[in-house]
Write an enzyme that holds these catalytic residues in place. Structure first.
Site, PDB file in Angstrom:
ATOM      1  N   LEU A  56       0.821  -1.216   0.000  1.00 45.82           N
ATOM      2  CA  LEU A  56       0.000   0.000   0.000  1.00 45.82           C
ATOM      3  C   LEU A  56       0.855   1.267   0.000  1.00 45.82           C
ATOM      4  O   LEU A  56       0.333   2.380  -0.085  1.00 45.82           O
ATOM      5  CB  LEU A  56      -0.927   0.001   1.221  1.00 45.82           C
ATOM      6  N   SER A  57       2.165   1.110   0.100  1.00 45.10           N
ATOM      7  CA  SER A  57       3.044   2.284   0.191  1.00 45.10           C
ATOM      8  C   SER A  57       2.957   3.199  -1.032  1.00 45.10           C
ATOM      9  O   SER A  57       2.846   4.423  -0.867  1.00 45.10           O
ATOM     10  CB  SER A  57       4.491   1.855   0.440  1.00 45.10           C
TER      11      SER A  57
ATOM     12  N   ARG B 101       5.677 -16.497  22.167  1.00 46.94           N
ATOM     13  CA  ARG B 101       5.620 -17.962  22.083  1.00 46.94           C
ATOM     14  C   ARG B 101       6.982 -18.540  22.474  1.00 46.94           C
ATOM     15  O   ARG B 101       7.074 -19.429  23.315  1.00 46.94           O
ATOM     16  CB  ARG B 101       5.242 -18.355  20.647  1.00 46.94           C
TER      17      ARG B 101
ATOM     18  N   GLY C  55       4.606 -10.727  21.170  1.00 44.90           N
ATOM     19  CA  GLY C  55       5.585 -10.892  20.097  1.00 44.90           C
ATOM     20  C   GLY C  55       6.929 -10.308  20.481  1.00 44.90           C
ATOM     21  O   GLY C  55       7.008  -9.389  21.320  1.00 44.90           O
ATOM     22  N   ALA C  56       7.986 -10.855  19.879  1.00 43.89           N
ATOM     23  CA  ALA C  56       9.337 -10.366  20.157  1.00 43.89           C
ATOM     24  C   ALA C  56      10.156 -10.322  18.866  1.00 43.89           C
ATOM     25  O   ALA C  56      11.377 -10.400  18.892  1.00 43.89           O
ATOM     26  CB  ALA C  56      10.014 -11.251  21.204  1.00 43.89           C
ATOM     27  N   GLY C  57       9.468 -10.190  17.727  1.00 48.26           N
ATOM     28  CA  GLY C  57      10.146 -10.101  16.431  1.00 48.26           C
ATOM     29  C   GLY C  57      10.466  -8.653  16.086  1.00 48.26           C
ATOM     30  O   GLY C  57      10.511  -7.784  16.966  1.00 48.26           O
ATOM     31  N   GLY C  58      10.659  -8.397  14.809  1.00 51.26           N
ATOM     32  CA  GLY C  58      11.067  -7.070  14.352  1.00 51.26           C
ATOM     33  C   GLY C  58      10.064  -5.984  14.705  1.00 51.26           C
ATOM     34  O   GLY C  58      10.444  -4.911  15.196  1.00 51.26           O
TER      35      GLY C  58
ATOM     36  N   LYS D 212      15.275  -5.675   6.110  1.00 46.79           N
ATOM     37  CA  LYS D 212      15.288  -4.629   7.139  1.00 46.79           C
ATOM     38  C   LYS D 212      16.552  -4.613   8.009  1.00 46.79           C
ATOM     39  O   LYS D 212      16.927  -3.560   8.516  1.00 46.79           O
ATOM     40  CB  LYS D 212      14.060  -4.772   8.048  1.00 46.79           C
TER      41      LYS D 212
ATOM     42  N   THR E 137      11.517  -3.342   3.262  1.00 41.93           N
ATOM     43  CA  THR E 137      10.677  -4.317   3.960  1.00 41.93           C
ATOM     44  C   THR E 137      11.316  -5.701   3.895  1.00 41.93           C
ATOM     45  O   THR E 137      12.446  -5.858   3.422  1.00 41.93           O
ATOM     46  CB  THR E 137       9.218  -4.266   3.430  1.00 41.93           C
TER      47      THR E 137
ATOM     48  N   ASP F 159       8.538   2.408  12.281  1.00 45.91           N
ATOM     49  CA  ASP F 159       7.460   1.492  12.685  1.00 45.91           C
ATOM     50  C   ASP F 159       6.940   1.789  14.099  1.00 45.91           C
ATOM     51  O   ASP F 159       5.732   1.793  14.342  1.00 45.91           O
ATOM     52  CB  ASP F 159       7.934   0.032  12.619  1.00 45.91           C
TER      53      ASP F 159
HETATM   54  P1  ATR Z   1       7.844  -9.175  12.286  1.00 46.75           P
HETATM   55  O1  ATR Z   1       8.997  -8.497  11.618  1.00 46.75           O
HETATM   56  O2  ATR Z   1       6.532  -9.002  11.559  1.00 46.75           O
HETATM   57  O3  ATR Z   1       7.744  -8.853  13.723  1.00 46.75           O
HETATM   58  P2  ATR Z   1       9.077 -11.686  12.951  1.00 46.75           P
HETATM   59  O4  ATR Z   1      10.315 -10.957  13.329  1.00 46.75           O
HETATM   60  O5  ATR Z   1       9.195 -12.943  12.168  1.00 46.75           O
HETATM   61  O6  ATR Z   1       8.122 -10.744  12.115  1.00 46.75           O
HETATM   62  O7  ATR Z   1       8.236 -11.965  14.292  1.00 46.75           O
HETATM   63  C1  ATR Z   1       7.028 -12.651  14.266  1.00 46.75           C
HETATM   64  C2  ATR Z   1       6.449 -12.680  15.692  1.00 46.75           C
HETATM   65  O8  ATR Z   1       5.181 -13.351  15.635  1.00 46.75           O
HETATM   66  C3  ATR Z   1       7.297 -13.480  16.678  1.00 46.75           C
HETATM   67  O9  ATR Z   1       7.127 -12.941  17.967  1.00 46.75           O
HETATM   68  C4  ATR Z   1       6.671 -14.875  16.589  1.00 46.75           C
HETATM   69  O10 ATR Z   1       6.868 -15.684  17.726  1.00 46.75           O
HETATM   70  P3  ATR Z   1       8.218 -16.604  17.895  1.00 46.75           P
HETATM   71  O11 ATR Z   1       9.289 -15.653  18.341  1.00 46.75           O
HETATM   72  O12 ATR Z   1       7.852 -17.608  18.891  1.00 46.75           O
HETATM   73  O13 ATR Z   1       8.476 -17.186  16.537  1.00 46.75           O
HETATM   74  C5  ATR Z   1       5.214 -14.511  16.464  1.00 46.75           C
HETATM   75  N1  ATR Z   1       4.423 -15.590  15.860  1.00 46.75           N
HETATM   76  C6  ATR Z   1       4.363 -15.926  14.555  1.00 46.75           C
HETATM   77  N2  ATR Z   1       3.489 -16.961  14.358  1.00 46.75           N
HETATM   78  C7  ATR Z   1       3.018 -17.285  15.590  1.00 46.75           C
HETATM   79  C8  ATR Z   1       2.089 -18.252  16.067  1.00 46.75           C
HETATM   80  N3  ATR Z   1       1.470 -19.116  15.245  1.00 46.75           N
HETATM   81  N4  ATR Z   1       1.826 -18.281  17.390  1.00 46.75           N
HETATM   82  C9  ATR Z   1       2.438 -17.424  18.237  1.00 46.75           C
HETATM   83  N5  ATR Z   1       3.317 -16.483  17.859  1.00 46.75           N
HETATM   84  C10 ATR Z   1       3.613 -16.402  16.549  1.00 46.75           C
END
Ligand code: ATR
Length: 285
Positions: free
Chosen positions: A21-22, A155, A131-134, A71, A67, A107
């Site tokens: 959508l950017s 998770r 969540g703990a991802g990006g 990143k 993206t 972000d």
């Molecule tokens: P983004 O850049 O969008 O944050 P990412 O860095 O891949 O993407 O992070 C995805 C997040 O969604 C993580 O916190 C991931 O949990 P894990 O660290 O355990 O992998 C979480 N996530 C993705 N699918 C999941 C699921 N089915 N149940 C629970 N957490 C999920």
């Protein structure tokens, strides 16, 4: 405005970039403001990033968004890094500053503005981030100092522990961690005022998934989901049913774009026009 030799070119690089959508958001802003700018999207596969950056530099692109999957990788091709982007360890916006490429991350700011627009500030609040991802990293580094208490639920507990450790070391804030399990989340959410889903749970096509049992949602909890496809995730639908205030992922998307636009042009873009254009595209797509 008609493209000409002096059109300022911007773009998104990533893989995939289909359905982004950017372009519609930025091109709407250029048009509305009468700026001779053009925003495109390019699919750049892993392994082609260096060449893509050199090409954009050689052609004098004014800036670009980054993206998945670039990143983090992009950082080694840049000439400088904004402090927040350095802390987050990821870049989504690059400005060409007279030939020097400077990386930013908008972000977290996008998430903060989305909340504030809904009349909710994390200032002094008890916030739970899933969540703990990006995306979570960007949000946590932006709001941790404002919040009274921050809880990261993931998770994979180890990733949450590492993020919490970095937040403590770099910002000196108090962060708690738990696993994304109902029994561990229940006591954390009972005290929380804001819940932010920064996982991909609930995203199309798995639209019937929610990261949190609806039994843990309440009227006085603001629920913000960064997922924007669908616009109303199951989490947001269930939160609404409880009478809770909700904030959708499109708001964050629009505001991270607006912040990038400001970094590039120094001008505040028309956020409402950008949102309308993005919404129209989402509904057509
Ligand atoms: P983004 O850049 O969008 O944050 P990412 O860095 O891949 O993407 O992070 C995805 C997040 O969604 C993580 O916190 C991931 O949990 P894990 O660290 O355990 O992998 C979480 N996530 C993705 N699918 C999941 C699921 N089915 N149940 C629970 N957490 C999920």
């Amino acid at each position: 405005m008609k493209a000409s030799w002096d059109t300022q070119v911007y773009c998104l690089i990533g893989d995939p970039v289909a359905y982004t959508l950017s372009p519609v958001m930025h091109n709407t802003a250029f048009k509305k403001l009468g700026i001779n700018g053009l925003y495109l999207a390019f699919r750049v596969p892993t392994g082609k990033l260096r060449e893509a950056v050199e090409g954009m530099k050689a052609l004098g692109f004014k800036g670009f968004n980054v993206t998945i999957p670039h990143k983090v990788e992009i950082i080694r091709f840049l000439d400088g890094l904004d402090r927040l982007a350095a802390r987050i360890g990821a870049v989504n916006t690059v400005k060409n500053d007279g030939g020097r490429l400077i990386g930013y991350n908008t972000d977290g700011e996008g998430a903060l503005r989305a909340l504030e627009e809904a009349g909710v500030s994390p200032k002094g609040k008890n916030v739970v981030v899933l969540g703990a991802g990006g995306a979570s990293r960007a949000i946590c580094f932006t709001i941790a100092k404002l919040a009274r208490k921050l809880v990261i639920a993931n998770r994979t507990e180890d990733k949450a522990l590492k993020l919490a450790e970095r937040l403590r070391a770099e910002l000196g804030v108090n962060v708690e961690v738990c696993r994304l399990l109902e029994e561990e989340l229940a006591p954390m959410l009972a005290e929380a005022e804001i819940l932010i889903n920064a996982t991909s749970v609930g995203m199309y096509p798995e639209v019937e998934n929610s990261p949190v049992s609806s039994a843990l949602l309440r009227r006085d909890l603001t629920v913000f989901d960064i997922v924007y496809k669908p616009l109303k995730t199951r989490l947001l639908r269930e939160a609404e049913l409880k009478g809770a205030k909700t904030v959708d992922g499109l708001a964050m998307l629009v505001h991270q774009a607006a912040r990038a636009f400001e970094i590039w042009t120094g001008v505040t873009p028309p956020v409402e026009e950008m949102r309308k254009a993005a919404l129209k595209e989402v509904r057509q797509g």
